[in-house]
Design a protein around this motif. Structure first.
Motif, PDB file in Angstrom:
ATOM      1  N   VAL A  19      -1.152   0.580   0.054  1.00  0.00           N
ATOM      2  CA  VAL A  19      -0.569   1.911  -0.054  1.00  0.00           C
ATOM      3  C   VAL A  19       0.668   2.021   0.830  1.00  0.00           C
ATOM      4  O   VAL A  19       1.706   2.553   0.421  1.00  0.00           O
ATOM      5  CB  VAL A  19      -1.621   2.992   0.305  1.00  0.00           C
ATOM      6  N   GLU A  20       0.570   1.453   2.026  1.00  0.00           N
ATOM      7  CA  GLU A  20       1.728   1.494   2.942  1.00  0.00           C
ATOM      8  C   GLU A  20       2.911   0.746   2.341  1.00  0.00           C
ATOM      9  O   GLU A  20       4.052   1.202   2.388  1.00  0.00           O
ATOM     10  CB  GLU A  20       1.362   0.850   4.281  1.00  0.00           C
ATOM     11  N   TRP A  21       2.615  -0.401   1.753  1.00  0.00           N
ATOM     12  CA  TRP A  21       3.703  -1.225   1.158  1.00  0.00           C
ATOM     13  C   TRP A  21       4.385  -0.480   0.000  1.00  0.00           C
ATOM     14  O   TRP A  21       5.600  -0.383  -0.067  1.00  0.00           O
ATOM     15  CB  TRP A  21       3.116  -2.547   0.689  1.00  0.00           C
ATOM     16  N   THR A  22       3.570   0.084  -0.876  1.00  0.00           N
ATOM     17  CA  THR A  22       4.160   0.777  -2.032  1.00  0.00           C
ATOM     18  C   THR A  22       4.953   2.001  -1.581  1.00  0.00           C
ATOM     19  O   THR A  22       6.000   2.314  -2.139  1.00  0.00           O
ATOM     20  CB  THR A  22       3.075   1.208  -3.026  1.00  0.00           C
ATOM     21  N   ALA A  23       4.457   2.658  -0.513  1.00  0.00           N
ATOM     22  CA  ALA A  23       5.182   3.818  -0.006  1.00  0.00           C
ATOM     23  C   ALA A  23       6.545   3.389   0.518  1.00  0.00           C
ATOM     24  O   ALA A  23       7.574   4.059   0.290  1.00  0.00           O
ATOM     25  CB  ALA A  23       4.364   4.502   1.097  1.00  0.00           C
ATOM     26  N   ALA A  24       6.550   2.232   1.175  1.00  0.00           N
ATOM     27  CA  ALA A  24       7.812   1.709   1.715  1.00  0.00           C
ATOM     28  C   ALA A  24       8.779   1.380   0.581  1.00  0.00           C
ATOM     29  O   ALA A  24       9.986   1.637   0.675  1.00  0.00           O
ATOM     30  CB  ALA A  24       7.546   0.475   2.570  1.00  0.00           C
ATOM     31  N   VAL A  25       8.235   0.801  -0.523  1.00  0.00           N
ATOM     32  CA  VAL A  25       9.078   0.488  -1.683  1.00  0.00           C
ATOM     33  C   VAL A  25       9.623   1.795  -2.274  1.00  0.00           C
ATOM     34  O   VAL A  25      10.824   1.925  -2.540  1.00  0.00           O
ATOM     35  CB  VAL A  25       8.291  -0.306  -2.747  1.00  0.00           C
ATOM     36  N   ASP A  26       8.720   2.766  -2.458  1.00  0.00           N
ATOM     37  CA  ASP A  26       9.126   4.045  -3.042  1.00  0.00           C
ATOM     38  C   ASP A  26      10.274   4.670  -2.261  1.00  0.00           C
ATOM     39  O   ASP A  26      11.221   5.219  -2.837  1.00  0.00           O
ATOM     40  CB  ASP A  26       7.936   5.023  -3.053  1.00  0.00           C
ATOM     41  N   LYS A  27      10.158   4.554  -0.937  1.00  0.00           N
ATOM     42  CA  LYS A  27      11.155   5.157  -0.079  1.00  0.00           C
ATOM     43  C   LYS A  27      12.522   4.522  -0.335  1.00  0.00           C
ATOM     44  O   LYS A  27      13.521   5.212  -0.508  1.00  0.00           O
ATOM     45  CB  LYS A  27      10.747   4.966   1.384  1.00  0.00           C
ATOM     46  N   ALA A  29       2.245   0.431 -12.223  1.00  0.00           N
ATOM     47  CA  ALA A  29       2.076  -0.100 -10.877  1.00  0.00           C
ATOM     48  C   ALA A  29       2.739  -1.462 -10.703  1.00  0.00           C
ATOM     49  O   ALA A  29       2.891  -1.957  -9.592  1.00  0.00           O
ATOM     50  CB  ALA A  29       0.588  -0.198 -10.537  1.00  0.00           C
ATOM     51  N   ARG A  30       3.153  -2.070 -11.821  1.00  0.00           N
ATOM     52  CA  ARG A  30       3.826  -3.363 -11.695  1.00  0.00           C
ATOM     53  C   ARG A  30       5.274  -3.197 -11.206  1.00  0.00           C
ATOM     54  O   ARG A  30       5.979  -4.176 -10.987  1.00  0.00           O
ATOM     55  CB  ARG A  30       3.824  -4.098 -13.050  1.00  0.00           C
ATOM     56  N   PHE A  31       5.679  -1.947 -11.058  1.00  0.00           N
ATOM     57  CA  PHE A  31       7.021  -1.649 -10.535  1.00  0.00           C
ATOM     58  C   PHE A  31       7.258  -2.382  -9.221  1.00  0.00           C
ATOM     59  O   PHE A  31       8.305  -2.953  -8.975  1.00  0.00           O
ATOM     60  CB  PHE A  31       7.145  -0.130 -10.328  1.00  0.00           C
ATOM     61  N   TRP A  89      10.088  -5.011  -8.208  1.00  0.00           N
ATOM     62  CA  TRP A  89      11.028  -4.649  -7.144  1.00  0.00           C
ATOM     63  C   TRP A  89      11.165  -5.795  -6.160  1.00  0.00           C
ATOM     64  O   TRP A  89      12.250  -6.178  -5.752  1.00  0.00           O
ATOM     65  CB  TRP A  89      10.534  -3.381  -6.439  1.00  0.00           C
ATOM     66  N   SER A  90      10.032  -6.321  -5.823  1.00  0.00           N
ATOM     67  CA  SER A  90       9.984  -7.370  -4.820  1.00  0.00           C
ATOM     68  C   SER A  90      10.713  -8.632  -5.280  1.00  0.00           C
ATOM     69  O   SER A  90      11.241  -9.393  -4.480  1.00  0.00           O
ATOM     70  CB  SER A  90       8.524  -7.659  -4.489  1.00  0.00           C
ATOM     71  N   ILE A  91      10.739  -8.834  -6.602  1.00  0.00           N
ATOM     72  CA  ILE A  91      11.460  -9.998  -7.134  1.00  0.00           C
ATOM     73  C   ILE A  91      12.969  -9.811  -6.938  1.00  0.00           C
ATOM     74  O   ILE A  91      13.695 -10.738  -6.611  1.00  0.00           O
ATOM     75  CB  ILE A  91      11.117 -10.191  -8.635  1.00  0.00           C
ATOM     76  N   LYS A  92      13.406  -8.584  -7.093  1.00  0.00           N
ATOM     77  CA  LYS A  92      14.847  -8.297  -6.984  1.00  0.00           C
ATOM     78  C   LYS A  92      15.309  -8.093  -5.538  1.00  0.00           C
ATOM     79  O   LYS A  92      16.422  -8.419  -5.169  1.00  0.00           O
ATOM     80  CB  LYS A  92      15.185  -7.029  -7.789  1.00  0.00           C
ATOM     81  N   LYS A  93      14.425  -7.516  -4.728  1.00  0.00           N
ATOM     82  CA  LYS A  93      14.811  -7.141  -3.355  1.00  0.00           C
ATOM     83  C   LYS A  93      13.837  -7.747  -2.339  1.00  0.00           C
ATOM     84  O   LYS A  93      12.625  -7.666  -2.511  1.00  0.00           O
ATOM     85  CB  LYS A  93      14.757  -5.598  -3.208  1.00  0.00           C
ATOM     86  N   PRO A  94      14.374  -8.307  -1.288  1.00  0.00           N
ATOM     87  CA  PRO A  94      13.474  -8.888  -0.274  1.00  0.00           C
ATOM     88  C   PRO A  94      12.756  -7.819   0.550  1.00  0.00           C
ATOM     89  O   PRO A  94      11.706  -8.078   1.129  1.00  0.00           O
ATOM     90  CB  PRO A  94      14.403  -9.726   0.611  1.00  0.00           C
ATOM     91  N   GLU A  95      13.310  -6.624   0.625  1.00  0.00           N
ATOM     92  CA  GLU A  95      12.743  -5.581   1.476  1.00  0.00           C
ATOM     93  C   GLU A  95      12.054  -4.526   0.627  1.00  0.00           C
ATOM     94  O   GLU A  95      12.514  -4.237  -0.487  1.00  0.00           O
ATOM     95  CB  GLU A  95      13.856  -4.913   2.312  1.00  0.00           C
ATOM     96  N   ASP A  98       2.322 -12.656  -0.699  1.00  0.00           N
ATOM     97  CA  ASP A  98       3.545 -12.320  -1.422  1.00  0.00           C
ATOM     98  C   ASP A  98       3.251 -11.101  -2.296  1.00  0.00           C
ATOM     99  O   ASP A  98       2.140 -10.575  -2.276  1.00  0.00           O
ATOM    100  CB  ASP A  98       4.039 -13.508  -2.267  1.00  0.00           C
ATOM    101  N   ALA A  99       4.245 -10.695  -3.070  1.00  0.00           N
ATOM    102  CA  ALA A  99       4.066  -9.501  -3.895  1.00  0.00           C
ATOM    103  C   ALA A  99       2.989  -9.717  -4.952  1.00  0.00           C
ATOM    104  O   ALA A  99       2.250  -8.796  -5.300  1.00  0.00           O
ATOM    105  CB  ALA A  99       5.389  -9.129  -4.560  1.00  0.00           C
ATOM    106  N   ALA A 100       2.896 -10.960  -5.463  1.00  0.00           N
ATOM    107  CA  ALA A 100       1.889 -11.242  -6.487  1.00  0.00           C
ATOM    108  C   ALA A 100       0.486 -11.034  -5.919  1.00  0.00           C
ATOM    109  O   ALA A 100      -0.399 -10.491  -6.587  1.00  0.00           O
ATOM    110  CB  ALA A 100       2.048 -12.674  -7.006  1.00  0.00           C
ATOM    111  N   ALA A 101       0.295 -11.458  -4.655  1.00  0.00           N
ATOM    112  CA  ALA A 101      -1.014 -11.280  -4.032  1.00  0.00           C
ATOM    113  C   ALA A 101      -1.327  -9.799  -3.871  1.00  0.00           C
ATOM    114  O   ALA A 101      -2.448  -9.354  -4.105  1.00  0.00           O
ATOM    115  CB  ALA A 101      -1.057 -11.994  -2.680  1.00  0.00           C
ATOM    116  N   ALA A 102      -0.320  -9.051  -3.500  1.00  0.00           N
ATOM    117  CA  ALA A 102      -0.514  -7.607  -3.348  1.00  0.00           C
ATOM    118  C   ALA A 102      -0.870  -6.976  -4.692  1.00  0.00           C
ATOM    119  O   ALA A 102      -1.767  -6.137  -4.791  1.00  0.00           O
ATOM    120  CB  ALA A 102       0.756  -6.977  -2.779  1.00  0.00           C
ATOM    121  N   ASP A 103      -0.157  -7.427  -5.721  1.00  0.00           N
ATOM    122  CA  ASP A 103      -0.417  -6.876  -7.047  1.00  0.00           C
ATOM    123  C   ASP A 103      -1.795  -7.287  -7.551  1.00  0.00           C
ATOM    124  O   ASP A 103      -2.472  -6.525  -8.238  1.00  0.00           O
ATOM    125  CB  ASP A 103       0.663  -7.344  -8.030  1.00  0.00           C
ATOM    126  N   PHE A 104      -2.190  -8.493  -7.186  1.00  0.00           N
ATOM    127  CA  PHE A 104      -3.526  -8.953  -7.579  1.00  0.00           C
ATOM    128  C   PHE A 104      -4.589  -8.055  -6.938  1.00  0.00           C
ATOM    129  O   PHE A 104      -5.548  -7.645  -7.574  1.00  0.00           O
ATOM    130  CB  PHE A 104      -3.733 -10.414  -7.169  1.00  0.00           C
TER     131      PHE A 104
END
Lengths: 903, 429
Positions: A238-246, A271-273, A277-283, A293-299
Motif C-alpha cells: 500500500v505504501e509503495w502504490t501510494a508513492a507511485v500515485d503521488k 492494479a497492474r498500473f 509504471w515501474s518499468i518506465k520509471k525507476p522511482e 522488484d515490481a513483479a514481486a510486489a505485483d505477485f
C-alpha cells in the motif's frame, strides 16, 4: 468357520481317492501322449480358394511367380503355416484379390477369412505345442519378493527387476522367464539390501518407538505467522502504490500516466498500473518497500486474496483442538514423521478423524501417502496416496483409524494425509469457488491427533507377535549375536542351514559352502565384523540358481513323479506364490504330504492363509487381464470420482469376490451372475448402493432386478472396456468372448486398412461401428464381438448405469441418443437388454468352466496349456461340475492330477 | 586442455599392444591429429513403439528423391532435410503382432520359427555391430529403455537389443543411472577395486558350483534354460576382464551436467539424447539403442483430455486421439532434430563432426494402428556412408533386414546376411 459342510473332509477325500491313480496311470501310458491335431483349412473353402487365388497363382498364370495350386490345406509345418499366414495377410490388407480381378461376395470372403484366421491360431498352437513339457521356472518378481519376505522378514522393492512374461503367457511360465547378467547383479544387490534391512531390524532390538502429534499447535501458529507476514507485505504494498500515485499525479507525469492507463493489460486489471509504471520509471523503487522488484510486489497483490483462506481457517470452531484439512490452499496436507533412528519395519499410523457435518459424501475420504523423494516439486504436487479411507466419524464423535505403514531404510520417513481430491480437482475447486461464491471451499475433514508407532512386532502389548519373525531370520539373529568373534565354523553353521532353507529343502553342495566360507573369510580379512562379513556369502545364496530356480529332476520325454520336497514347492508357489513354510517342509520330509487326508488339510490351510491373496491377485489379474486398468487415466472432468482410489477399489471387488467364493465353498458360476456384491463404502457410493459405509469390503445382498452381481456388473471389468472417456463395445465384447465364453477371437490382424469414410460425422456408437460389418476383413470377427459390446452399452466408461449416450466432436457438434442394448449372438440367441444378455451367458457355465480350468493349468504348471491337456481340463470340469462348479474342486482336481504331480 | 601423460602409457603405446586405457585417457582424437587416425564409426537406433500418424508423417510417394515436400509431422526436421533419408516400403515379413513394435524390429526373426516353441527371436542388428565396434570401448553397447514395453507398443523384450541366443538384453530406464555409469568416478581406490573384482570372481565361482548341482539330473530343456544363467555369468566374466583392463583408466570427464532426478516424458527423452551424444563423444561406447516411452510422453503433454498410448495408436483425425498422435509425431521430430543438432555440433579432431561418423536410425516395426508394413524409417548421419537427403520408395515389402545389412556393411561390419535379409539395398549406397 469358513468351510461349509458340502466341501468338507468327506467330499474331499472322495476327490483325493484319485490320488493313487496317477502312479498307476503313469506306468501304463507314460509314452503314449496324445498327438496334437493338424490344423486344416475347411474343405468347403476349396472352391473359394481355387476361384479367387489359384486362378492367377496356378500352374498356368503364376502371377508374381507364385503357385498356390499345390499348397496343402493342412498347416502341418512352420513353413506351410508361414505361407498361409502370408495369404491371410494379403487378403486382410485388401491387396488380394487385386481390385481389377473378380471379387468374391462379402459373406464368402468373411467366412473364408474367419476359418483361415481360426485355423492359423490352431496351427500356431499345434506347432508350438510343448507336449506337456514343463520348463524350469525362475522365481518371477512376485515370487521373488514373497520368498525374500518369508526368509528375511523384509519386503524388497522389485521395480528394478525386469518385468516378467509379456508374450501373452502367465508370469509363471518358465520358458518365458529370462535371465541375464544385469539381472544376476540386481539379485545380488537386492539380496544384500534385504539382508541389510533384516540385520537393521535385528540390530534395533526389541525397542518400540512411538510419536504422538496434536497438530493444532503447529498449524494455528503457522497460520497466524503466515497471516502476519502477508499483512506486513500488504502494508508495504500500500505504501509503495501510494508513492507511485503521488508521483503519477504530478503534472509533468500526466502524459505517461495516461499512456499506461490506456494499455490493454492495465485496462483489464487496473492494479497492474504500478508494475507498468515501474518499468518506465525507476522511482519509487519497489526495493525500498521490501520487494525484490515490481513483479514481486505485483505477485503479492495477485495472491493477497488467498489470505482469506487462512483467516477463514482461524474462525473455524474446532481449530484449537485439532486441525482441518483445507482444499489445495492453506493447510491441505497434514503430516507425521518417523525419526531417523527408527529401524526399518512395519509401523502403525493411528489417526483420530471426523468429517464435518454437512460435507458432501464424495469428499468424506482421507488419503494417506508419501511424496516422491526424487521429485523436485513440492509435497503437494508429488503426493502419492497409498490408501484411501472413508470417514464415517464426525467432528463431535471422531473415529480412530489404524493404517499399517512400512518404513524402509531408503524410503521417505514422512507420511502425509489429505482429503481425497482428484488430480487437479482440488486446485479447480480452490480457484473457482472464491469467484463463484466469494468464499474458499469449506474443509470436509478434521483431525484430532495422529500417532505413529512400531515396529509392530516389538509392541509390548502384543507379546506373541514376536514369534512371527521368520525362522531363518531368528536363527541368523541368535547365531550372529552369539558370535562376536568371527570364526569359520560359526559362519558355516549359519550358511549351511540358510542355504538349505533358501533352496526350499534341497541340500547345497559342500564345495558351495566352502566357497561361501572363503568369501566370508575374505570379508573378515578386509576388516569387517562378523555380522557384516556374513552378509556377502548370504547374498550370494540369494543369487544362486538353487534359490532363483525351482529345480525339479526329470528326464526328457519320460514324465517322473515329483519328490515330496519338489511337490511341496510346486504346491506353495501355486497357492501362495511363496516357498513352502516349515509345516509343509516337515510333511514333505516325512513323506506324509502325499497322504490324501494330510494334503486335503494342507490345501485348506493354505487357502485360508493370508498368503493365498498372492494367488488370488496374481492369478485373477492375469487371467482377466486386469492390468488394462492401468493403461490409461480416466478423464476426471467427465468422471470426477473415478480416480486411482476408485480404480483400486474396483479391482479389489474382483479379488474380494473370488476370495469369498474360494474360502466359502462358492461356485465359479457366481462370477457370471450373483445375488450379492463385495463392496466397501467407496464402491457402494459409485454403484449407488445405500447403507454401506467404511473401508471393509463386505457381502451385500442385491435386490432381484439389480444390474450388479457377477463380473459383467463390476466397475473394474466395465472400465477396462473403455478408454477413460467413452465405453468401448469392441473391447468389452472381445473380453466376454475371451474370458467368459472361452471363444477368443483371433488376434487383431495386422495391416487391415482403417475405415476413414465416417470421420468427421456425428454418429451414434452403433452407427460408427456398423462400418465393421461392411468389409469382410472386419466382419469376420466383429460380427461376433460387437453385438455383445452393444449389450453392455448401458454401462458408461466408469461402469455406472445409464440409459443415454452422446458423442461430441469439436467443430461439428454434439449428438445424443437413447441406448439400444438389444442384439443377438452371432448365429445364436437374441437378447433385448443387459439382463437377458447376462442370463444367456450365465446359462452356459461350462464354457467359463473350461476357460478357467485351462488358465489354472497354465498358471499352476508354468507352461502354456496344450493339446495334451484336454484330458486334464475335462477331468477338472467334470469334477467341479458334479458339485455346481465349486472353485475349490478345480483346485483339488488340479493338485491331485498326474500332471501337477509330475515333471 | 592438456594433462601430463604418465610415462608408462607411452611405453605401452609404443609396444606391440596398444592397451585400451590409453585410447581412453588420451582420447583417439589426440592420435588423430598426429597420426591421422580417422574417427570411429558409431550406430544409434531409436525405436518408438506405437507407430506414426499415417496421413501427416509420410511424404507423398510421388515425390521421390531430393525434391520432396516435408510433411507436417516431420516439419521440425526441416533444417536437417539434406542430412537424412526417409524410406518407405520396408517390412518385417514374419511379424504378425500388431502391438509389437520393437521385439523383432532389429532382428527380423520369425516368432514361430522353431517348432515346439511359441516364442523365438534372434540377434538384433545393434549387437552384430557391437561385437565389432564395441571391442575398443569401455562399454560394448548401451541400451536405454522405457520399462513400459508392453503398454507402449514395443512388445516383449527388455530393450531394443537381443543377444546372439535371441534372449532379451536389459536396458537402463533412468538418465541419472546412465550418467553415473558413464561418468561417475569409482569412489574406491584402484587396490580396493581390484579386491572387489577378485571378490566378484569368487562369487561367480561359487554360484557356478551351485549351477552344476541344479543342472544335475534335470531334463535337457531345463539344462538348456539354465544355460541362460551360465551365459549371464560368462557375460559378467567378460566384463570383469574388460574392467580389469580398464581399472587403471579414469572414466571420461562428463561433458554435461548430471540430469535432474525424476524427469519424465519429453524431458526424459531429451536427457537420454544428450547422454547418447555424451557417451559417443567421450568414446565410452559406439553402439546405443533406445526403446522410447509413449505413455510417459503422452502424460507429460498438455492434452485437453488424456489419451492412453494404445488409443492414440487407433487414432481418428480430428478427435482427441488424432490430436495426440500428431502432437506426438511433432514432438518426436523436434527431439530428433535437437539430437541431430547436438551430433553436428560436436567436432572430431580432424574437423569433421560426430554426426559425420554416426549412423542414426529412427523408426519402429509398426506403421500406424496395427499395420506392420511400410515401417516408419528415418536414417541419418554419415556413419554408414549412405545417400542422405532423399525420400526413397522401395519395392513393397522390402525386408527391413536388408536395411540393417546395408547399414552394418556401411559402418564396416562384414555381415553377409541378417534376419530374413535377401541382400543389401543398392539404392541406398
Amino acid at each position: 468357520m469358513l468351510w461349509p459342510c458340502c466341501s468338507g473332509p468327506v467330499a474331499l477325500a472322495l476327490l483325493l481317492s484319485l490320488w493313487a491313480a496317477p502312479q498307476t496311470r503313469f506306468s501304463a501310458g507314460a509314452s503314449a501322449l496324445p498327438t496334437p491335431p493338424v490344423a486344416r483349412v475347411n474343405e468347403k473353402h476349396r472352391g473359394f480358394f481355387r476361384e479367387y487365388c489359384v486362378e492367377c497363382h496356378g500352374a498356368k498364370k503364376r502371377e508374381g511367380k507364385l503357385r498356390l495350386d499345390e499348397l496343402s490345406f493342412a498347416l502341418d509345418s512352420v513353413q506351410s503355416a508361414d505361407r498361409w499366414q502370408k495369404i491371410l495377410g494379403e487378403i486382410n490388407s485388401g491387396e488380394m484379390p487385386p481390385d481389377d480381378a473378380r471379387q468374391p461376395s462379402k459373406t464368402a470372403k468373411s467366412d473364408f477369412l474367419d476359418n483361415l484366421s481360426q485355423t492359423m491360431v490352431l496351427a500356431r498352437r499345434t506347432l508350438s505345442d510343448t507336449q506337456g513339457k514343463i520348463t524350469i521356472r525362475r522365481l518371477n518378481r512376485r515370487e521373488y519378493q514373497n520368498t525374500i519376505r518369508d526368509l528375511l522378514g523384509v519386503t524388497v522393492s522389485v521395480q528394478d527387476l525386469p518385468a516378467d512374461g509379456g508374450a501373452g503367457t502367465f508370469d509363471t511360465v518358465g520358458s518365458a522367464l529370462f535371465m541375464s547378467s544385469d539381472q544376476f547383479e540386481r539379485y545380488l544387490e537386492l539380496g544384500r539390501k534385504a539382508l541389510d534391512h533384516s540385520f537393521a531390524k535385528l540390530g534395533g532390538g526389541p525397542k518400540f518407538f512411538s510419536v504422538h502429534r496434536e497438530p493444532e499447535t503447529a498449524t494455528n501458529a503457522a497460520m497466524q505467522k503466515a497471516i502476519e507476514a502477508v499483512e506486513a507485505a500488504q502494508g508495504r504494498y500500500v505504501e509503495w502504490t501510494a508513492a507511485v500515485d503521488k508521483l503519477a499525479a504530478l503534472p509533468e507525469n500526466q502524459k505517461l500516466a495516461d499512456e499506461i492507463r490506456a494499455m490493454p493489460t492495465v485496462k483489464a486489471v487496473p492494479a497492474r498500473f504500478y508494475v507498468q509504471w515501474s518499468i518506465k520509471k525507476p522511482e519509487p523503487a519497489p526495493q525500498t518497500f521490501g520487494f525484490a522488484d515490481a513483479a514481486a510486489a505485483d505477485f503479492h497483490r495477485s495472491q493477497y486474496w488467498k489470505l482469506q483462506v487462512d483467516r477463514d481457517y482461524l474462525n473455524l470452531p474446532h481449530k484449537d483442538t485439532g486441525t482441518y484439512l483445507t482444499v489445495f490452499l492453506g493447510h491441505s496436507l497434514e503430516q507425521i514423521d518417523a525419526k531417523k533412528d527408527w529401524p526399518p519395519g512395519d509401523y502403525l499410523l493411528r489417526v483420530k478423524v471426523g468429517a464435518l457435518e454437512d460435507s458432501e459424501p464424495e469428499r468424506c475420504f482421507l488419503q494417506v501417502g508419501q511424496t516422491d523423494p526424487g521429485n523436485p516439486n513440492s509435497a503437494k504436487a508429488s503426493f502419492q496416496p497409498f490408501t484411501t479411507l472413508q470417514i464415517t466419524g464426525t467432528v463431535e464423535r471422531p473415529q480412530v483409524l489404524e493404517i499399517p505403514v512400512r518404513i524402509d531404510s531408503d524410503t521417505p520417513r514422512i507420511f502425509y494425509l489429505r482429503e481425497r481430491t482428484g488430480r487437479g480437482k482440488d486446485y479447480k475447486l480452490a480457484m473457482d469457488s472464491p469467484q463463484q461464491t466469494g468464499k474458499h471451499p469449506k474443509p470436509a475433514l478434521w483431525i484430532d491427533w495422529l500417532e505413529l508407532e512400531g515396529p509392530v512386532e516389538n509392541n509390548p502389548k502384543a507379546g506373541a507377535a514376536k514369534s512371527k519373525a521368520p525362522e531363518p531370520l531368528l536363527q541368523l539373529a541368535s547365531l550372529s549375536k552369539s558370535s562376536p568373534k568371527a570364526s569359520q565354523a560359526e559362519a558355516r553353521q549359519i550358511l549351511e542351514p540358510f542355504a538349505e532353507r533358501a533352496f526350499r529343502g534341497k541340500k547345497p553342495e559342500p564345495e558351495f559352502i566352502d566357497r561361501l566360507v572363503a568369501l566370508f573369510e575374505a570379508r573378515v580379512q578386509a576388516g569387517e565384523s562378523f555380522d557384516v562379513a556374513i552378509r556377502t556369502p548370504l547374498s550370494v545364496i540369494l543369487a544362486s540358481p538353487g534359490f532363483l530356480y525351482l529345480q525339479e529332476l526329470g528326464e526328457e520325454g519320460k514324465p517322473r513323479l515329483l519328490s515330496p520336497i519338489e511337490f511341496a514347492s510346486r504346491l506353495s508357489y501355486f497357492l501362495w506364490s511363496a516357498p513352502p513354510d516349515e509345516p509343509l517342509l516337515q510333511l514333505a520330509r516325512s513323506g506324509e504330504i502325499k497322504q490324501p487326508s494330510v494334503l486335503a488339510r494342507q490345501i485348506r490351510r493354505m487357502i485360508d492363509s493370508e498368503k493365498a491373496s498372492a494367488f488370488i491377485r496374481g492369478f485373477l489379474t492375469q487371467w482377466l487381464s486386469l492390468d488394462r486398468l492401468d493403461l490409461f487415466q480416466f478423464d476426471l472432468d467427465l468422471y470426477p470420482n473415478f480416480d486411482d482410489a476408485a480404480k483400486d477399489a474396483a479391482r479389489m471387488e474382483v479379488f474380494k469376490t473370488f476370495e469369498h467364493l474360494l474360502r466359502n465353498g462358492g461356485s465359479l458360476t457366481r462370477l457370471l451372475k450373483s445375488d450379492f456384491v463385495m463392496v466397501n463404502g467407496l464402491l457402494a457410493q459409485h454403484y449407488g448402493i445405500p447403507g454401506v459405509e467404511g473401508n471393509e469390503f463386505r457381502k451385500v445382498t442385491l435386490p432381484k432386478d439389480s444390474q450388479r452381481g457377477g463380473l459383467l456388473g463390476m466397475a473394474a471389468i466395465l472400465a477396462m472396456g473403455s478408454n477413460g472417456r467413452e465405453s468401448n463395445p469392441v473391447e468389452r465384447g472381445a473380453w466376454v468372448l475371451r474370458k467368459l465364453l472361452n471363444d477368443p477371437p483371433p488376434p487383431a490382424p495386422a495391416n487391415v486398412p482403417q475405415i476413414k469414410r465416417l470421420e468427421g460425422r456425428l454418429l451414434t456408437t452403433r452407427e460408427r461401428l456398423a462400418a465393421h460389418q461392411e468389409e469382410p476383413q472386419c466382419s469376420q470377427c466383429h460380427r461376433k464381438i460387437d453385438p455383445i459390446g452393444f449389450g453392455l452399452e448401458n454401462f458408461d466408461a466408469s461402469g455406472k448405469w445409464r440409459t443415454q449416450d452422446s458423442y461430441f466432436k469439436r467443430g461439428v457438434g454434439e449428438k445424443g441418443w437413447e441406448i439400444d442394448p438389444a442384439g443377438a449372438f452371432y448365429k445364436g440367441p437374441a437378447f433385448k437388454n443387459f439382463a437377458e444378455l447376462r442370463e444367456i451367458i450365465a446359462n452356459s457355465p461350462s464354457r467359463l468352466s473350461t476357460g478357467f480350468s485351462e488358465a489354472l493349468i497354465e498358471y499352476a504348471l508354468g507352461r502354456p496349456v496344450g493339446f495334451t491337456d484336454q484330458a486334464l481340463t475335462q477331468q477338472m470340469v467334470q469334477a467341479a461340475g458334479r458339485r455346481n462348479f465349486l472353485i475349490t474342486d478345480y483346485l483339488f482336481a488340479l493338485v491331485t492330477s498326474r500332471e501337477f504331480q509330475s515333471k | 586442455m592438456t594433462q601430463p601423460i604418465p610415462r608408462r602409457h607411452f611405453l605401452r603405446a609404443a609396444g606391440t599392444l596398444i592397451a585400451l586405457p590409453v585410447m581412453e585417457s588420451l582420447g583417439y582424437r589426440a592420435f588423430a591429429s598426429e597420426k591421422k587416425i580417422t574417427p570411429p564409426k558409431r550406430m544409434v537406433f531409436l525405436g518408438m513403439g506405437f507407430g506414426v500418424t499415417q496421413e501427416t508423417w509420410y511424404p507423398d510417394v510421388h515425390q521421390q528423391g531430393a525434391h520432396y515436400v516435408l510433411p507436417e509431422g516431420l516439419l521440425p526436421l526441416a533444417r536437417h532435410q539434406k542430412d537424412f533419408s526417409i524410406l518407405q516400403g520396408l517390412t518385417n515379413k514374419f511379424n504378425t503382432e500388431g502391438h509389437w513394435g520393437s521385439t523383432f524390429w532389429l532382428t527380423g526373426a520369425n516368432r514361430y520359427g522353431v517348432p515346439g516353441r511359441n516364442f523365438n527371436n534372434s540377434i538384433s542388428a545393434d549387437q552384430v555391430a557391437a561385437a565389432v565396434l564395441g571391442a575398443d570401448t569401455r562399454y560394448g553397447s548401451l541400451h536405454f529403455t522405457t520399462n513400459n514395453g508392453g503398454g507402449d507398443g514395443h512388445g516383449p523384450g527388455l530393450s531394443l537389443a537381443w543377444n546372439a541366443q535371441g534372449k532379451p538384453i536389459a536396458g537402463m530406464d533412468s538418465p541419472t543411472l546412465v550418467f553415473h555409469r558413464l561418468f561417475s568416478e569409482e569412489k574406491t581406490s584402484l587396490e580396493e577395486r581390484k579386491a572387489l573384482l577378485a571378490q566378484q570372481k569368487s562369487i561367480l565361482d561359487a554360484v557356478l558350483v551351485d549351477a552344476k548341482r541344479v543342472k544335475r539330473g534335470v531334463t535337457k530343456t531345463d539344462s538348456d534354460k539354465l544355460d541362460e544363467y551360465l551365459e549371464g555369468i560368462r557375460d559378467i566374466e567378460i566384463r570383469i576382464a574388460k574392467e580389469e583392463k580398464w581399472s587403471g583408466a579414469p572414466k571420461a570427464k562428463a561433458p554435461l551436467a548430471e540430469p535432474a532426478a525424476g524427469l519424465g516424458g519429453k524431458e526424459q527423452i531429451k536427457a537420454f539424447y544428450d547422454l547418447a551424444v555424451a557417451a559417443l563423444q567421450t568414446d565410452s561406447t559406439r553402439v546405443i539403442t533406445y526403446r522410447q516411452p509413449v505413455t510417459a510422453l503422452l502424460k507429460g503433454l498438455d492434452l485437453k483430455s488424456p489419451v492412453d498410448s494404445h488409443s492414440m495408436s487407433h487414432y481418428t483425425m480430428g478427435l482427441a486421439t488424432g490430436d495426440a498422435s500428431q502432437l506426438r509425431d511433432k514432438i518426436q521430430s523436434e527431439l530428433l532434430a535437437g539430437l541431430m543438432d547436438k551430433l553436428k555440433s560436436v567436432k572430431e579432431a580432424d574437423g569433421s563432426s560426430l554426426f559425420d561418423h554416426t549412423c542414426l536410425v529412427f523408426g519402429g516395426n509398426i506403421r500406424s494402428v496395427h499395420s506392420l508394413d511400410n515401417c516408419p524409417t528415418i536414417v541419418s548421419g554419415g556413419g554408414a556412408s549412405i545417400r542422405l537427403g532423399e525420400h526413397m520408395v522401395l519395392p513393397k515389402d522390402t525386408p527391413l533386414s536388408n536395411l540393417w545389412l546395408t547399414l552394418l556393411q556401411g559402418v564396416g561390419v562384414s555381415a553377409e546376411r541378417h534376419g530374413d535379409s535377401t541382400g543389401a539395398l543398392s539404392t541406398l549406397i
